[in-house]
Design an enzyme around this catalytic site. Structure first.
Site, mmCIF file in Angstrom:
data_model
loop_
_atom_site.group_PDB
_atom_site.id
_atom_site.type_symbol
_atom_site.label_atom_id
_atom_site.label_comp_id
_atom_site.label_asym_id
_atom_site.label_seq_id
_atom_site.Cartn_x
_atom_site.Cartn_y
_atom_site.Cartn_z
ATOM 1 N N HIS A 76 -6.014 -34.750 -22.838
ATOM 2 C CA HIS A 76 -5.359 -34.477 -24.120
ATOM 3 C C HIS A 76 -4.334 -33.364 -23.945
ATOM 4 C CE1 HIS A 76 -8.744 -36.129 -26.932
ATOM 5 N NE2 HIS A 76 -8.330 -37.012 -26.053
ATOM 6 N N TYR A 204 -9.377 -30.241 -35.920
ATOM 7 C CA TYR A 204 -10.132 -29.107 -36.478
ATOM 8 C C TYR A 204 -9.658 -28.926 -37.923
ATOM 9 C CZ TYR A 204 -11.433 -27.485 -31.733
ATOM 10 O OH TYR A 204 -11.950 -27.366 -30.471
ATOM 11 N N PRO A 295 -19.016 -22.221 -30.640
ATOM 12 C CA PRO A 295 -18.376 -23.357 -29.959
ATOM 13 C C PRO A 295 -16.965 -23.714 -30.433
ATOM 14 C CG PRO A 295 -20.096 -24.142 -31.449
ATOM 15 C CD PRO A 295 -20.182 -22.655 -31.449
ATOM 16 N N LYS A 299 -15.506 -23.130 -25.285
ATOM 17 C CA LYS A 299 -15.367 -22.290 -24.086
ATOM 18 C C LYS A 299 -16.621 -22.083 -23.240
ATOM 19 C CE LYS A 299 -11.087 -21.357 -24.166
ATOM 20 N NZ LYS A 299 -10.483 -22.437 -23.453
ATOM 21 N N TYR A 387 -6.639 -21.949 -25.406
ATOM 22 C CA TYR A 387 -7.428 -23.185 -25.492
ATOM 23 C C TYR A 387 -7.438 -23.938 -24.153
ATOM 24 C CZ TYR A 387 -9.754 -27.034 -27.882
ATOM 25 O OH TYR A 387 -10.690 -27.970 -28.270
HETATM 26 P P1 RFL Z 1 -27.225 -23.892 -19.496
HETATM 27 O O1 RFL Z 1 -26.424 -25.137 -19.614
HETATM 28 O O2 RFL Z 1 -28.041 -23.470 -20.663
HETATM 29 O O3 RFL Z 1 -28.172 -24.081 -18.225
HETATM 30 C C1 RFL Z 1 -29.242 -23.218 -17.953
HETATM 31 C C2 RFL Z 1 -30.286 -24.003 -17.200
HETATM 32 O O4 RFL Z 1 -31.357 -23.107 -16.860
HETATM 33 C C3 RFL Z 1 -32.592 -23.741 -17.145
HETATM 34 N N1 RFL Z 1 -33.613 -22.711 -17.358
HETATM 35 C C4 RFL Z 1 -34.499 -22.345 -16.410
HETATM 36 N N2 RFL Z 1 -34.691 -22.784 -15.163
HETATM 37 C C5 RFL Z 1 -35.697 -22.207 -14.457
HETATM 38 N N3 RFL Z 1 -36.508 -21.242 -14.973
HETATM 39 C C6 RFL Z 1 -36.353 -20.777 -16.222
HETATM 40 N N4 RFL Z 1 -37.154 -19.844 -16.699
HETATM 41 C C7 RFL Z 1 -35.303 -21.329 -17.001
HETATM 42 N N5 RFL Z 1 -34.855 -21.133 -18.262
HETATM 43 C C8 RFL Z 1 -33.842 -21.964 -18.459
HETATM 44 C C9 RFL Z 1 -32.302 -24.607 -18.360
HETATM 45 O O5 RFL Z 1 -33.231 -25.658 -18.517
HETATM 46 C C10 RFL Z 1 -30.894 -25.103 -18.052
HETATM 47 O O6 RFL Z 1 -30.905 -26.316 -17.352
HETATM 48 O O7 RFL Z 1 -26.329 -22.655 -19.090
HETATM 49 P P2 RFL Z 1 -24.976 -22.516 -18.206
HETATM 50 O O8 RFL Z 1 -25.143 -23.195 -16.881
HETATM 51 O O9 RFL Z 1 -24.594 -21.106 -18.269
HETATM 52 O O10 RFL Z 1 -23.907 -23.417 -19.016
HETATM 53 C C11 RFL Z 1 -23.491 -23.052 -20.301
HETATM 54 C C12 RFL Z 1 -23.094 -24.290 -21.098
HETATM 55 O O11 RFL Z 1 -24.141 -25.241 -21.050
HETATM 56 C C13 RFL Z 1 -22.760 -23.948 -22.563
HETATM 57 O O12 RFL Z 1 -22.040 -22.756 -22.626
HETATM 58 C C14 RFL Z 1 -21.939 -25.063 -23.244
HETATM 59 O O13 RFL Z 1 -22.716 -26.230 -23.453
HETATM 60 C C15 RFL Z 1 -21.393 -24.562 -24.587
HETATM 61 N N6 RFL Z 1 -20.661 -25.610 -25.336
HETATM 62 C C16 RFL Z 1 -19.355 -25.931 -25.017
HETATM 63 N N7 RFL Z 1 -18.767 -25.369 -23.956
HETATM 64 C C17 RFL Z 1 -17.509 -25.749 -23.588
HETATM 65 O O14 RFL Z 1 -16.984 -25.203 -22.616
HETATM 66 N N8 RFL Z 1 -16.817 -26.741 -24.242
HETATM 67 C C18 RFL Z 1 -17.351 -27.358 -25.334
HETATM 68 O O15 RFL Z 1 -16.738 -28.277 -25.880
HETATM 69 C C19 RFL Z 1 -18.654 -26.935 -25.775
HETATM 70 N N9 RFL Z 1 -19.244 -27.503 -26.850
HETATM 71 C C20 RFL Z 1 -21.285 -26.244 -26.411
HETATM 72 C C21 RFL Z 1 -20.530 -27.185 -27.175
HETATM 73 C C22 RFL Z 1 -22.628 -25.993 -26.739
HETATM 74 C C23 RFL Z 1 -23.209 -26.640 -27.812
HETATM 75 N N10 RFL Z 1 -24.578 -26.380 -28.054
HETATM 76 C C24 RFL Z 1 -25.535 -27.395 -28.264
HETATM 77 C C25 RFL Z 1 -25.100 -25.056 -27.802
HETATM 78 C C26 RFL Z 1 -21.110 -27.826 -28.255
HETATM 79 C C27 RFL Z 1 -22.429 -27.540 -28.604
HETATM 80 C C28 RFL Z 1 -22.985 -28.206 -29.825
HETATM 81 C C1 PHB Z 2 -17.349 -31.367 -28.507
HETATM 82 O O1 PHB Z 2 -16.699 -32.419 -28.300
HETATM 83 O O2 PHB Z 2 -18.586 -31.331 -28.424
HETATM 84 C C2 PHB Z 2 -16.614 -30.148 -28.896
HETATM 85 C C3 PHB Z 2 -15.231 -30.161 -28.923
HETATM 86 C C4 PHB Z 2 -14.535 -29.022 -29.300
HETATM 87 C C5 PHB Z 2 -15.240 -27.887 -29.651
HETATM 88 C C6 PHB Z 2 -16.627 -27.868 -29.602
HETATM 89 C C7 PHB Z 2 -17.319 -29.009 -29.230
HETATM 90 O O3 PHB Z 2 -14.558 -26.789 -30.045
#
Ligand code: RFL
Ligand code: PHB
Length: 393
Positions: A76, A204, A295, A299, A387
């Site tokens: 995109h 958005y 979110p 990032k 972004y």
């Molecule tokens: P994670 O992905 O939470 O992974 C951590 C891992 O550690 C495990 N763990 C353990 N393992 C061993 N012993 C323990 N005691 C442990 N405790 C935990 C867990 O099971 C897991 O597998 O962290 P990491 O690697 O730092 O990654 C971070 C990302 O996952 C997170 O920041 C993103 O998902 C945030 N996020 C978004 N980020 C983006 O860059 N672009 C996006 O579009 C975006 N959209 C989002 C998001 C997060 C969302 N939610 C659900 C929080 C949208 C949503 C809705």
């Molecule tokens: C997503 O597709 O899950 C998503 C996209 C943009 C955002 C957050 C989440 O800012």
């Protein structure tokens, strides 16, 4: 029974931070073991991020794990900001020369796991009772149990990649850390729907009734979000109510929202959180274990990947040249980016959400800010460069 093993870098957590770090180290001939308390299936099925910065996408390609992303990822070159019932495009390509890639986090993790396994790596899923010890010595260790056997993994360094609820950050004496945080008085109700995306780019929206985001996972699957109460009971929302609220908040002239079967729904809280320092002795925190962003700026995953790039660089410098200076500066280097990303995520969130304590003045100010961002090239460029991702240090 007790089993003792050794590795160079012990990694707690097989999320994006842990797996990218492990593969980056492998590519430089550095050994690591990853311990993860969930099953591989669970980790690869969690619906989370969808937006990869150009930096992240480029890194995955350079690491040799970008093949499927290049085939299936949607590139995109802009987003739409919609308010007062009208859409305004921010043109990333024109403003920055770069774009973003829509490719889901669970596929990134699956691609990384496949690459790690093909390289014969040790990624241990479903381990229990993980704990980290002797952090301020040169021989830290990770203890855990797997299949009923107690393990002790001796390491040179430990990477705490275990997310916000992990054990690594709490293992640092609390006096050694400073926490900076902010909660938001709302959450996001997110759904995954079997419906074609509403538009070819993300939308958005700020509406009097709150924020809405129209995103996607593929040409047939949409990912949609609504601002809701932080403790919203998802059980109170029928599928029809969700579609109806999305229609109202995103309404615009000559435009309709494609609808379809809702496959999954959930509520996510919103918070900004940073811990300083991101290192303690030989333990290095990376990704969500050290910081959380709301979110709205997309990032979290990208920041996690940026941290481990810095960490991998420091570890390579240590193993190749026995220089520890980059590692000693790890936290300082990461935090410069972390705070800029915090600022951007907070700003996007503040501009696009209704706050319960705000008055009509605040709403007018938010609309004026959106009008400014979408009509001033300087303001649009500032949004766009954040972004698509600030350059790596
Ligand atoms: P994670 O992905 O939470 O992974 C951590 C891992 O550690 C495990 N763990 C353990 N393992 C061993 N012993 C323990 N005691 C442990 N405790 C935990 C867990 O099971 C897991 O597998 O962290 P990491 O690697 O730092 O990654 C971070 C990302 O996952 C997170 O920041 C993103 O998902 C945030 N996020 C978004 N980020 C983006 O860059 N672009 C996006 O579009 C975006 N959209 C989002 C998001 C997060 C969302 N939610 C659900 C929080 C949208 C949503 C809705
Ligand atoms: C997503 O597709 O899950 C998503 C996209 C943009 C955002 C957050 C989440 O800012």
């Amino acid at each position: 029974m007790n089993k003792r093993t050794r590795t160079q870098v012990g990694i707690v957590g097989a999320g994006p931070a842990g797996l990218v770090l492990s593969h980056l180290l492998h590519l430089q001939g550095i050994e690591s073991v990853v311990v993860e308390n969930c099953s591989r299936k669970h980790v690869e099925e969690r619906v989370r991020a969808g937006v990869l910065e150009q930096n992240t996408a480029d890194l995955l390609t350079q690491m040799g794990v970008g093949e499927r992303m290049q085939q299936e990822g949607l590139v995109h070159y802009g987003i739409e900001l919609r308010f007062n019932g009208r859409g305004h495009r921010i043109d990333f390509k024109e403003l920055t020369g770069n774009g973003i890639v829509i490719y889901p986090q669970h596929k990134v993790l699956n691609d990384l796991n496949e690459a790690r396994i093909a390289a014969g790596a040790e990624v241990l899923f479903e381990v229990q009772d993980v704990s980290v010890h002797d952090l301020t010595t040169s021989t830290p260790l990770i203890r855990f149990r797997k299949d009923g056997i107690d393990h002790e993994l001796g390491c040179d360094f430990i990477a705490g990649c275990d997310g916000f609820h992990g054990i690594c950050r709490p293992s640092i004496p609390s006096g050694a850390l400073t926490v900076y945080e902010r909660d938001y008085p709302f959450g996001w109700l997110g759904v995954l729907a079997e419906a074609p995306p509403a538009s070819h780019e993300l939308i958005y929206t700020l509406h009097e009734r709150g924020f809405a985001l129209l995103s996607m996972r593929s040409p047939t699957i949409s990912r949609l979000y609504l601002q809701c109460k932080p403790d919203e009971d998802i059980g109170q929302w029928s599928d029809e109510q969700i579609w109806s609220e999305l229609r109202v908040r995103t309404a615009a002239e000559n435009w309709g929202l494609p609808e379809g079967r809702i496959l999954q729904k959930g509520v996510t809280g919103m918070r900004s959180f940073v811990v300083e320092s991101m290192q303690h002795g030989r333990l290095f925190l990376a990704g969500d274990s050290a910081h959380i962003v709301p979110p709205t700026g997309a990032k979290g995953l990208n920041l996690a990947v940026a941290d481990v790039q810095v960490l991998a660089r420091g570890l390579v410098e240590f193993y190749k040249n026995r220089h520890k200076a980059e590692l000693d500066r790890y936290s300082e280097t990461c935090l410069r980016r972390v705070w800029k990303v915090q600022r951007f995520s907070w700003w996007m969130t503040s501009m696009l959400h209704r706050f319960p304590d705000e008055n009509p003045f605040d709403y007018r100010r938010q609309l004026a800010e959106l009008d400014y961002v979408t009509s001033s090239q300087a303001a649009a460029k500032s949004l766009a460069e954040n972004y698509v991702g600030l350059p790596m240090d």
